[in-house]
Design an enzyme around this catalytic site. Structure first.
Site, PDB file in Angstrom:
ATOM      1  N   ARG A  12       0.833  -1.203   0.000  1.00 14.31           N
ATOM      2  CA  ARG A  12       0.000   0.000   0.000  1.00 14.31           C
ATOM      3  C   ARG A  12       0.869   1.255   0.000  1.00 14.31           C
ATOM      4  O   ARG A  12       1.073   1.897  -1.016  1.00 14.31           O
ATOM      5  CB  ARG A  12      -0.945  -0.029   1.209  1.00 14.31           C
ATOM      6  CG  ARG A  12      -2.150   0.914   1.088  1.00 14.31           C
ATOM      7  CD  ARG A  12      -1.880   2.327   1.523  1.00 14.31           C
ATOM      8  NE  ARG A  12      -1.416   2.428   2.892  1.00 14.31           N
ATOM      9  CZ  ARG A  12      -0.992   3.555   3.441  1.00 14.31           C
ATOM     10  NH1 ARG A  12      -0.931   4.670   2.721  1.00 14.31           N
ATOM     11  NH2 ARG A  12      -0.559   3.582   4.696  1.00 14.31           N
ATOM     12  N   CYS A 238       4.046   9.623   0.236  1.00 17.69           N
ATOM     13  CA  CYS A 238       2.647  10.044   0.113  1.00 17.69           C
ATOM     14  C   CYS A 238       2.515  11.030  -1.037  1.00 17.69           C
ATOM     15  O   CYS A 238       3.269  12.011  -1.099  1.00 17.69           O
ATOM     16  CB  CYS A 238       2.183  10.693   1.421  1.00 17.69           C
ATOM     17  SG  CYS A 238       0.503  11.363   1.340  1.00 17.69           S
ATOM     18  N   ASN A 247       9.246   4.756   3.536  1.00 17.59           N
ATOM     19  CA  ASN A 247       9.064   4.202   4.879  1.00 17.59           C
ATOM     20  C   ASN A 247      10.373   3.584   5.371  1.00 17.59           C
ATOM     21  O   ASN A 247      11.278   3.305   4.582  1.00 17.59           O
ATOM     22  CB  ASN A 247       8.006   3.089   4.847  1.00 17.59           C
ATOM     23  CG  ASN A 247       6.652   3.573   4.412  1.00 17.59           C
ATOM     24  OD1 ASN A 247       5.837   3.982   5.207  1.00 17.59           O
ATOM     25  ND2 ASN A 247       6.401   3.534   3.100  1.00 17.59           N
TER      26      ASN A 247
END
Length: 300
Positions: A12, A238, A247
């Site tokens: 995701r 993002c 991340n």
């Protein structure tokens, strides 16, 4: 020996900001590699408008093909009731609702005010629980916002309190969406969250923009975190957070935890192989150190 859950968010958050859009089969392959490595919770899909985030298209098709293995729970990110309806139809095991902490980020990311985002998350939690799903609410930009700047810890405590006043989620996640946080903030937010949401497990989500992500994750573990998000290869970002990098990497986090005597149940070597595969699929260099180096000897 102590333990913590690794939540793999690569399928995701790891993919949502990439220029190359993977096929459904490739997304399923990434998820299968995480499961084969021993990951028990995978944030597999996002039920958002594919016109806004085209990388997340095909969520239903992905969920129709993921390996259904005992002990593996698939999470779908949802922002509103429509997203929840899609998630229920697709057969996820958990939902993760997101509430940005600042007005500007909330309007850019979700097209609503913070108050509206809180109300939507409360509705999602209530209805998801009725359907028998586990629930998480993530407070985004909890450490700092690309538009508003510093975010006061008391504001995060207030949001957490509002989210848990009624039918509370099973888990509260705090996200350093743009990677500005430091360990002192982690300790402060952990204490505030425990005070406003006593007994609710804490999950943490870190980006490594300023090379503090791993220190933050280890600090979160020390404060009692039940789960830590990470992304295979360190990919991520993002679309609505300028200059945010990836991340923290699953393989690098597992390395740090394993060598600190913390059990994750995840095979670091398998994650390293998955990182190499993902880098090739995205036609990009793997951000993670272990992913680039090809692993680390077992000797301590």
């Amino acid at each position: 020996m102590t333990s913590v859950q690794l939540v793999e968010v690569g399928p995701r958050d790891g993919l949502q900001n990439e220029q190359k859009i993977l096929t459904v089969d490739d997304k399923v392959e990434l998820i299968a590699r995480a499961v084969d490595a021993g990951v028990g919770r995978v944030e597999a899909v996002s039920f958002v408008n594919p016109k806004r985030v085209p990388q997340m298209a095909g969520a239903e098709e992905v969920m129709a093909q993921v390996p259904r293995t005992d002990g593996v729970s698939y999470i779908g990110l949802v922002l509103n009731r429509r997203g929840l309806e899609r998630a229920l139809t697709a057969g996820v095991d958990e939902v993760n609702a997101v509430v940005p902490a600042t007005e500007e980020f909330s309007r850019r990311n979700q097209g609503c005010s913070v108050d509206e985002g809180i109300a939507a998350a409360i509705d999602v939690v209530r209805d998801a629980k009725k359907a028998g799903l586990a629930t998480t609410v993530t407070v985004a930009v909890a450490f700092g916002c690309p538009f508003a700047g510093e975010v006061a810890p008391d504001l995060i405590g207030e949001i957490v309190g509002r989210l848990t006043d009624g039918e509370a989620p099973d888990e509260i996640a705090l996200a350093d969406t743009i990677g500005v946080g430091v360990p002192a903030q982690v300790r402060d937010l952990a204490e505030l969250t425990a005070a406003r949401a006593p007994g609710i497990p804490q999950r943490w989500h870190f980006h490594n923009t300023r090379n503090t992500g791993y220190a933050n994750a280890l600090t979160a573990f020390d404060t009692g975190a039940s789960a830590l998000d990470a992304s295979i290869g360190g990919f991520g970002g993002c679309p609505f957070a300028p200059a945010a990098t990836g991340n923290i990497a699953s393989e690098d986090l597992v390395y740090a935890l394993d060598r600190s005597g913390v059990t994750t149940g995840v095979d670091m070597g398998a994650l390293v192989e998955a990182a190499g595969w993902l880098g090739a699929a995205l036609e990009k260099e793997v951000p993670a150190l272990l992913g680039r180096a090809g692993g680390f000897p077992d000797a301590r």
